[in-house]
Design an enzyme around this catalytic site. Structure first.
Site, mmCIF file in Angstrom:
data_model
loop_
_atom_site.group_PDB
_atom_site.id
_atom_site.type_symbol
_atom_site.label_atom_id
_atom_site.label_comp_id
_atom_site.label_asym_id
_atom_site.label_seq_id
_atom_site.Cartn_x
_atom_site.Cartn_y
_atom_site.Cartn_z
ATOM 1 C CG HIS A 213 41.807 39.871 46.330
ATOM 2 N ND1 HIS A 213 40.964 40.734 45.688
ATOM 3 C CD2 HIS A 213 41.000 38.992 46.990
ATOM 4 C CE1 HIS A 213 39.696 40.401 45.959
ATOM 5 N NE2 HIS A 213 39.706 39.345 46.750
ATOM 6 C CG ASP B 157 37.204 40.623 48.886
ATOM 7 O OD1 ASP B 157 36.904 41.053 47.761
ATOM 8 O OD2 ASP B 157 37.654 39.485 49.090
ATOM 9 C CG ASP C 124 32.704 41.468 48.247
ATOM 10 O OD1 ASP C 124 32.386 40.424 47.657
ATOM 11 O OD2 ASP C 124 33.084 41.496 49.440
ATOM 12 C CB ALA D 198 47.515 31.082 56.801
ATOM 13 N N GLY E 98 33.852 37.437 56.119
ATOM 14 C CA GLY E 98 34.528 38.734 55.964
ATOM 15 C C GLY E 98 33.825 39.606 54.941
ATOM 16 C CG HIS E 99 33.107 38.412 51.565
ATOM 17 N ND1 HIS E 99 33.813 39.060 50.580
ATOM 18 C CD2 HIS E 99 33.818 37.303 51.881
ATOM 19 C CE1 HIS E 99 34.908 38.365 50.311
ATOM 20 N NE2 HIS E 99 34.937 37.296 51.089
#
Length: 559
Positions: free
Chosen positions: A80, A165, A197, A234, A371-372
């Site tokens: 993004h 997201d 998303d 990261a 994370g979705h």
């Protein structure tokens, strides 16, 4: 707001991010006002030989630069924000982002020497900004990085909502709860179109909470009698906090290894998004000075990237850290589609070194959750927003299709759902939506410092070279009578091993000589014809003899 007339229309399209994972960039345009949401990159596919990264083609935006009111960034992941250093070079427009997202972007802009000339405006979930005739407001979401927001864009034609997201995590690690109330209020006011998303649209049920991962990590840390190495993205700041918490609970110190990991940990802790006690972080050089059961190594490389810290450790080529028999290695991420082979190779090499490796699907290993949102969360978002029109975004084509089905299931009319490709526009006029014309969209390939200078032709040549090699034929002709003065000399690279193929190359020499002699006798002396004839005759002969088609480059000189 300005009065509407019959020619006014709203356009929505993606320059990247649909039919693929990565390089997210969405455009909302009302007449002469363009708002861009996100500006990401994606990593090259296997056939993009030598390419470092891929960004969206922004020709449409540069041609309409005077209409672009700003770029809004939903969160700080590479898919993004990664395109910004390239996009802002040719499109200097204001940038809107939340605190952590802006911190990560500023690191990138500093490297690209763009920090001074880029107008940066900090926003939060309560901000409202006017971008020409379009008014933007925001709502908090959960994702695997803090400070994620969704965007609501009020246009004279109606409201457009972009979710960013998201998942619905009811026990978030940083207590940043998704603002269900505000999302419902936006829905209540009426929403023309929702862009949502689709990453986990194929996955039934709910995505588990990040909090589960913390408990599992602590458990593994306790049971490990030696060092623990954890590889994760990261940018997954929540996961990094979980690793820090587990290390505190088990009295271990943390060494951070890998450039991007060091950067993100630095930025996130400076801005207060990571809570790291004093003296917790040690230098990689100090790892061997502490007892093995008092150390955690936090590193990059969860995708098996060739130059990442974990991959170098697995190959025993890392300057500061070696993997020792009995170490526990946790890969706390799921492979991005296409990276499975690299991850598998790294896992194999770690096992060879005697490590205990915990990897694989999150539900199996317990050290990763997505994370979705999964299907039930996507349905919840659709039900809260209740859009008239629905455009699934952020996912490969099958995911978009699956998400469209969920839209139908909650009662959106089938003809009001648009599954689009990059460049397809959806236009709205007087509350009615339809497929519009196409705008230019595609991939811009970045190779080293070159932006877009490697196209399909160069890639095709690289592919040919990688498959059958190259043959260079050098001949010097006399200007007077066209006789061959020297050569033909044949240089072969990646085609056949010269010392073992002298017969083949001698025969190739004879064919070049006889072809040139025949052409000279026929008084053919244009360079193009000479080269084409040599290429064709040699190509035919080599294919008959070897069933290979090397790239043939004739170089003809006159003296």
């Amino acid at each position: 707001m300005s009065k509407k007339n019959n020619q006014d229309k709203l356009l929505i399209f993606a320059l990247g991010g649909v039919g693929e994972i990565g390089k997210n960039m969405y455009v909302i345009q009302y007449n002469n006002d363009i708002v861009v949401v996100d500006s990401g990159l994606k990593f090259p596919e296997e056939d993009m030989l030598g390419i470092d990264i891929v960004i969206p083609d922004i020709s449409y935006l540069t041609e309409n630069r005077d209409k672009v009111r700003g770029i809004i960034i939903t969160h700080g992941h590479e898919d993004h924000i990664g395109g910004l250093p390239y996009v802002l070079k040719s499109l200097n427009v204001p940038l809107y982002a939340t605190k952590l997202t802006m911190g990560l972007i500023e690191g990138k802009l500093k490297e690209a020497s763009l920090l001074g000339e880029t107008k940066r405006i900090l926003i939060n979930a309560d901000s409202e900004i006017q971008l020409g005739t379009i008014r933007a407001s925001f709502f908090r979401t959960n994702h695997s990085i803090p400070d994620s927001v969704g965007v609501s864009l009020d246009t004279p034609e109606g409201t457009v909502v972009h979710t960013g997201d998201f998942k619905f995590d009811h026990t978030p690690v940083n207590e940043q709860f998704a603002d269900l109330q505000r999302i419902a209020e936006i829905g209540k006011r009426g929403v023309l179109a929702l862009l949502s998303d689709s990453t986990n649209a194929e996955r039934p049920g709910y995505t588990p909470s990040e909090a589960q991962v913390g408990d599992n990590l602590e458990d593994i840390f306790r049971k490990s009698s030696q060092r623990v190495v954890v590889a994760t993205f990261a940018s997954n700041v929540h996961r990094i906090q979980q690793i820090i918490n587990a290390a505190i609970a088990t009295k271990r110190k943390i060494a951070v290894v890998g450039r991007s990991m060091v950067n993100v940990v630095g930025i996130a802790s400076d801005l207060g998004y990571l809570n790291i006690p004093e003296g917790m972080i040690i230098e990689p050089e100090e790892v061997n000075k502490l007892a093995a059961d008092r150390v955690v190594i936090l590193c990059t490389g969860s995708q098996g990237e060739p130059m990442s810290a974990l991959t170098r450790m697995a190959r025993s080529t890392h300057r500061k850290v070696d993997i020792l028999p009995g170490d526990t290695v946790i890969i706390a991420a799921t492979p991005i589609p296409g990276n499975e082979r690299y991850v598998g190779r790294t896992v194999d090499e770690l096992f060879r070194l005697g490590a205990n490796v915990i990897y694989g699907n999150g539900s199996v290993s317990g050290v990763h959750v997505s994370g979705h949102g999964s299907q039930e969360e996507l349905k919840l978002m659709l039900n809260l927003i209740k859009p008239k029109y629905f455009i699934p975004i952020h996912g490969e084509y099958r995911m978009l299709r699956q998400h469209a089905k969920l839209g139908e299931a909650i009662g959106i009319e089938r003809e009001n759902i648009f599954v689009i490709d990059n460049g397809d526009t959806v236009e709205f006029q007087n509350g009615n939506g339809r497929k519009g014309s196409k705008v230019q969209a595609g991939n811009v390939l970045i190779d080293g410092l070159g932006v877009g200078d490697v196209g399909n032709i160069v890639l095709r040549d690289r592919k040919l070279l990688s498959q059958d090699g190259i043959l260079v034929v050098v001949v010097t002709l006399s200007k007077q009578d066209g006789a061959i003065l020297s050569g033909p000399d044949i240089i072969s690279r990646g085609f056949v091993y010269v010392r073992e193929s002298e017969g083949l190359l001698d025969e190739a020499n004879r064919i070049v000589t006889s072809t040139l002699t025949r052409l000279m006798n026929d008084k053919v002396n244009e360079w193009a014809s000479l080269k084409t004839n040599v290429k064709d005759a040699l190509g035919r002969f080599l294919y008959e003899q070897t069933r290979r088609r090397p790239m043939i480059l004739p170089i003809i000189m006159e003296v």
